[in-house]
Scaffold this active site. Sequence first.
Site, PDB file in Angstrom:
ATOM      1  N   GLN A 107     -14.867 -46.250  14.401  1.00  0.00           N
ATOM      2  CA  GLN A 107     -15.333 -47.639  14.436  1.00  0.00           C
ATOM      3  C   GLN A 107     -16.762 -47.788  13.954  1.00  0.00           C
ATOM      4  O   GLN A 107     -17.250 -48.891  13.752  1.00  0.00           O
ATOM      5  CB  GLN A 107     -15.219 -48.192  15.855  1.00  0.00           C
ATOM      6  CG  GLN A 107     -16.190 -47.564  16.842  1.00  0.00           C
ATOM      7  CD  GLN A 107     -15.910 -47.951  18.276  1.00  0.00           C
ATOM      8  OE1 GLN A 107     -14.931 -47.499  18.867  1.00  0.00           O
ATOM      9  NE2 GLN A 107     -16.752 -48.803  18.832  1.00  0.00           N
ATOM     10  N   CYS A 113     -13.915 -51.251  19.438  1.00  0.00           N
ATOM     11  CA  CYS A 113     -13.078 -50.220  20.045  1.00  0.00           C
ATOM     12  C   CYS A 113     -11.717 -50.752  20.465  1.00  0.00           C
ATOM     13  O   CYS A 113     -10.694 -50.074  20.332  1.00  0.00           O
ATOM     14  CB  CYS A 113     -13.799 -49.588  21.232  1.00  0.00           C
ATOM     15  SG  CYS A 113     -14.210 -50.744  22.554  1.00  0.00           S
ATOM     16  N   HIS A 417     -15.462 -49.479  27.070  1.00  0.00           N
ATOM     17  CA  HIS A 417     -14.864 -48.844  25.893  1.00  0.00           C
ATOM     18  C   HIS A 417     -13.353 -48.764  26.075  1.00  0.00           C
ATOM     19  O   HIS A 417     -12.857 -48.615  27.196  1.00  0.00           O
ATOM     20  CB  HIS A 417     -15.453 -47.441  25.717  1.00  0.00           C
ATOM     21  CG  HIS A 417     -15.106 -46.780  24.413  1.00  0.00           C
ATOM     22  ND1 HIS A 417     -15.313 -47.378  23.193  1.00  0.00           N
ATOM     23  CD2 HIS A 417     -14.571 -45.554  24.134  1.00  0.00           C
ATOM     24  CE1 HIS A 417     -14.938 -46.558  22.223  1.00  0.00           C
ATOM     25  NE2 HIS A 417     -14.472 -45.449  22.767  1.00  0.00           N
ATOM     26  N   ASN A 442      -9.939 -40.882  20.734  1.00  0.00           N
ATOM     27  CA  ASN A 442     -11.082 -41.795  20.646  1.00  0.00           C
ATOM     28  C   ASN A 442     -11.172 -42.365  19.234  1.00  0.00           C
ATOM     29  O   ASN A 442     -10.421 -41.966  18.336  1.00  0.00           O
ATOM     30  CB  ASN A 442     -12.376 -41.048  21.019  1.00  0.00           C
ATOM     31  CG  ASN A 442     -13.472 -41.988  21.492  1.00  0.00           C
ATOM     32  OD1 ASN A 442     -13.364 -43.210  21.355  1.00  0.00           O
ATOM     33  ND2 ASN A 442     -14.536 -41.434  22.034  1.00  0.00           N
TER      34      ASN A 442
END
Length: 988
Positions: A107, A113, A417, A442
């Site tokens: 990102q 996110c 997040h 992630n």
Amino acid sequence: MAAPRLTERFKNLDVDDQVPQENLEKEYCFVEDEQSGSYIHGSQTVSISTAEQWQKEVLADRKNCLALTAMSKNQLNDVVYQANALQPDKQLFNVKIPFEGAPVTNQRSSGRCWIFAATNVFRVAIMKKHNLSNFELSQAYLFFWDKLEKANWFFEQIIDTANEDLGGRLVQQLLRDPVGDGGQWDMLANLVAKYGLVPQTIYPDAMAAQSSSNMDSVITAKLREDALLLRSMCSADSHVSKHSLPIVKAKMLKEVHRILTIMLGPPPNPHAPFTWEYLDANSKYHTVSKTPLEFAKELSSPTLTRTLHGADVNSFFSLVHDPRHEPLTLLTVSRLGNVIGGRSTCYVNVDMQTLKAAAIRMLKAGLPVFFGCDVGKASSRTGIMDDKMFNYGLAFDISLNLNKAQRIITGASAVTHAMVLTGVQVEDHNGEKRSIRWRVQNSWGEDIGTDGYWVMSDSWMDEYVFQIVADPGFVDKEVRDVVDAEPLILPFWDPLDRATAEYSFLLESATGASETVGRYSYIGANPKRVIRCGAGYDHDGDPLRALQSELAEQTIDIPGVKLPNLIGGAVGYLSYDCIQKFEPVTGAPWLKDNLQIPEAMFMMFETVVTFDHFKSAIILVTHIKIPESPAEDIEPAYTEACELLRSILETIQQTEIPLPAEQPVTQDSTSTSDNQYSANVGRKGYESFVTSLKEHIVKGDIVQAVPSQRLSRNITVHPFNIYRTLRSTNPSPYMFYISCSDFSIVGASPECLISASPVETSNGSRPRIVNHAIAGTIARGKTTAEDDALALKLQTSVKDRAEHVMLVDLARNDVNRVCDPRTVRVDRLMRVDRFSHVQHLTSEVSGILRAENSRWDAFRSVFPTGTVSGAPKIRAVQLISQLEGEKRGVYAGAVGWFGYNIVRGGEVVEGPVDTCIAIRTMLIKEGVAHLQAGGGIVYDSDEFEEWMETMNKLGSSLRCIELAERRFEGRTSTKGFGDIVKEQQEAL
């Protein structure tokens, strides 16, 4: 019956702080007895003999000696890091979805996110269907439409709240971040339903998608301007027809669309077909022609749901674990959303066992799981999240016990997040299946973690995971039924969305803690009201009049209780440019407003936390409004105040300090261009200022003037982390960090502008005004002997002494205009004070305010001081405006506070004031730090030396930023202070 005295009630206050009582020491809580002046519990002072005994006990323990040695050379977290945290088989899982999707996404420097996590969930089924080895959906496509929808949502909320107080908490929260990058699952579902999806190759990231702060700031500034117009159109006395509102709003929305199109690129039409060409995993060519909406419908098509073992992602909903509320409760946040008419943002609150069970069932079925967490807590960029990662108790023999609910309610933890679960290790414990660790995908790129994947301990999940998005087929019926229940509506600022303190302050002094000097540090957050002054803001006139009117609304009566000076009032700043409101003859409407901040901003606080360095005690103060009628009961107000103090006490006693999290530093953010300094005038320009002012001195227009220059630099480190570095590298009498929502002020000023506190005189209580003069500067030496030699050179410099005496005389005149001439005196003359990078000649002037004058008159008389303007002051200000050509903003203005008026001896007296001159100060806005410094120009000034003096003054702030980046981000600046000086010299 009369209510018991306030102090007696505080003595008897039973604080239910939810922290085990055996972990608290009585010595930590002090209550002062107003009768005897003694403490009820604990000792008034620190006993040297006791401290010596404590030290012996510490050093008698060999473990403490080992810790002392380790801490002297290493960072705390490096020492207390537990090497065995999740090390054994950390990337082995017996439950793992067969297809995780690739590549690992990034990102970059954006807050997308939630979009990345959601599209990473969506792409798995699409990749299976089309036999793809690598694929990304376009995150920028959803980003574009989300920004436009949020702008429309914002306009509708502004119209709906037009009758609310502009300075109230609700409207302020709406104005805080109207088009922020963050979002929720239901908001994502709204976007997909209305606009569909496209592959990333159809609509790739533009620079503004990867680094969104500048685009966001432009749109936010436009929306706030539009909000004021919409509110005025909705007002009762508006002559504009309400029927024109949709037309005006459509024009505003069109402007936002234009900005987005230019910054992100024109997106595909949701109803127009695009052609997608791709090679599958067998290198076979394919082409697909669909509209974005048709492409998105694949996610709920019968073919794809069979591929996903019966999952329809459009039916997914959020499960949350919020221990503040009862399980099986439907929660929603008021006014949180993006698409008008879309599905509401809702969460089904469950216990952690239910949440984890749903996640495990989905993983076993091969489904990736979207989840939200507080990623910055007990985690490492190596890709480990484990609440046992750092053992502070081992180092200090302490226990840290704040629970999840306490962290949420105090703002210590929030959803920060979103990521994706792709695996879990489940093991048998006494016949019961338990999760041990979790595999996490992630969106910070492949270089962070293990090829972009993280591992999370089960206990970390219990503490810091708040949300998963679940398929209804994998939860029990009693959970599914909650979706149709009446929701509990949480306020717009609830931490379930995101905990923030957009308006807050920290005021400190590094002069050494004595009973009268440098004794207190003050902290405040969430003010009851914010006053902004300047064109287009709340008040476009003399900002002191607005402030005086606001503070006059209440008076503080605290009989017999000794408290710090600041126990409530206005905290903020006045820009240098406010002189034009005090002295109209200095008006300069042609000045460019390059910084785009209010001319003045003050936050009104009724609750302040104070740390008393002299007594090592924390003082919590809030206020109770006394009913005008004796018949009215004070008890409800008192109970509410006690509850507020309890919540603050819980925050103070929390075991984990919530420091600002830093985004990962990408290759782009560490490039050379990011940490370049730009000067608004440079050496050549500043030297031309000096030459021009010397000509005016020869003509007799002025005796002295103080021009300035500004340096600006892109930063990524959080402003508070810059302050943390500044307070250790450049301690000063006035240290401050002020968060003003969309910008921050960080400073370490050596110079008092004006302070005032009541003193007893023969005519009753009157304010004593104090003003400092700093003029004459020389660099620090490398040794003490060199320091002394340079100090002597400064003290004997004819130029510096003449300049200093002239400015002391100007300060004395300013004070004399509002004070009794018999009381005006120079308390200190030409003392050399040493700071981190320079030495100054300093003096102090004081006087007792005359009866017919107020603290507001005193401020106007002194502002701005001659040390940042010149003499004669008015003419110097005019010439500076002509030369600099732009507003100075906070620089050379004032930072500090004005207290409420006080009842003393049966009469109301003006409250105290303490402000400093905003020098050695940084304005940080939109990821850019602006630093400014000037110097006094006299007849025999040398152009180069004067420019170099400003660079020396800027040196402490320049180096502070470099140190902060190295400390908090591991960055190595490619350009240091010496490089900047050399570059500007070579430019000539």
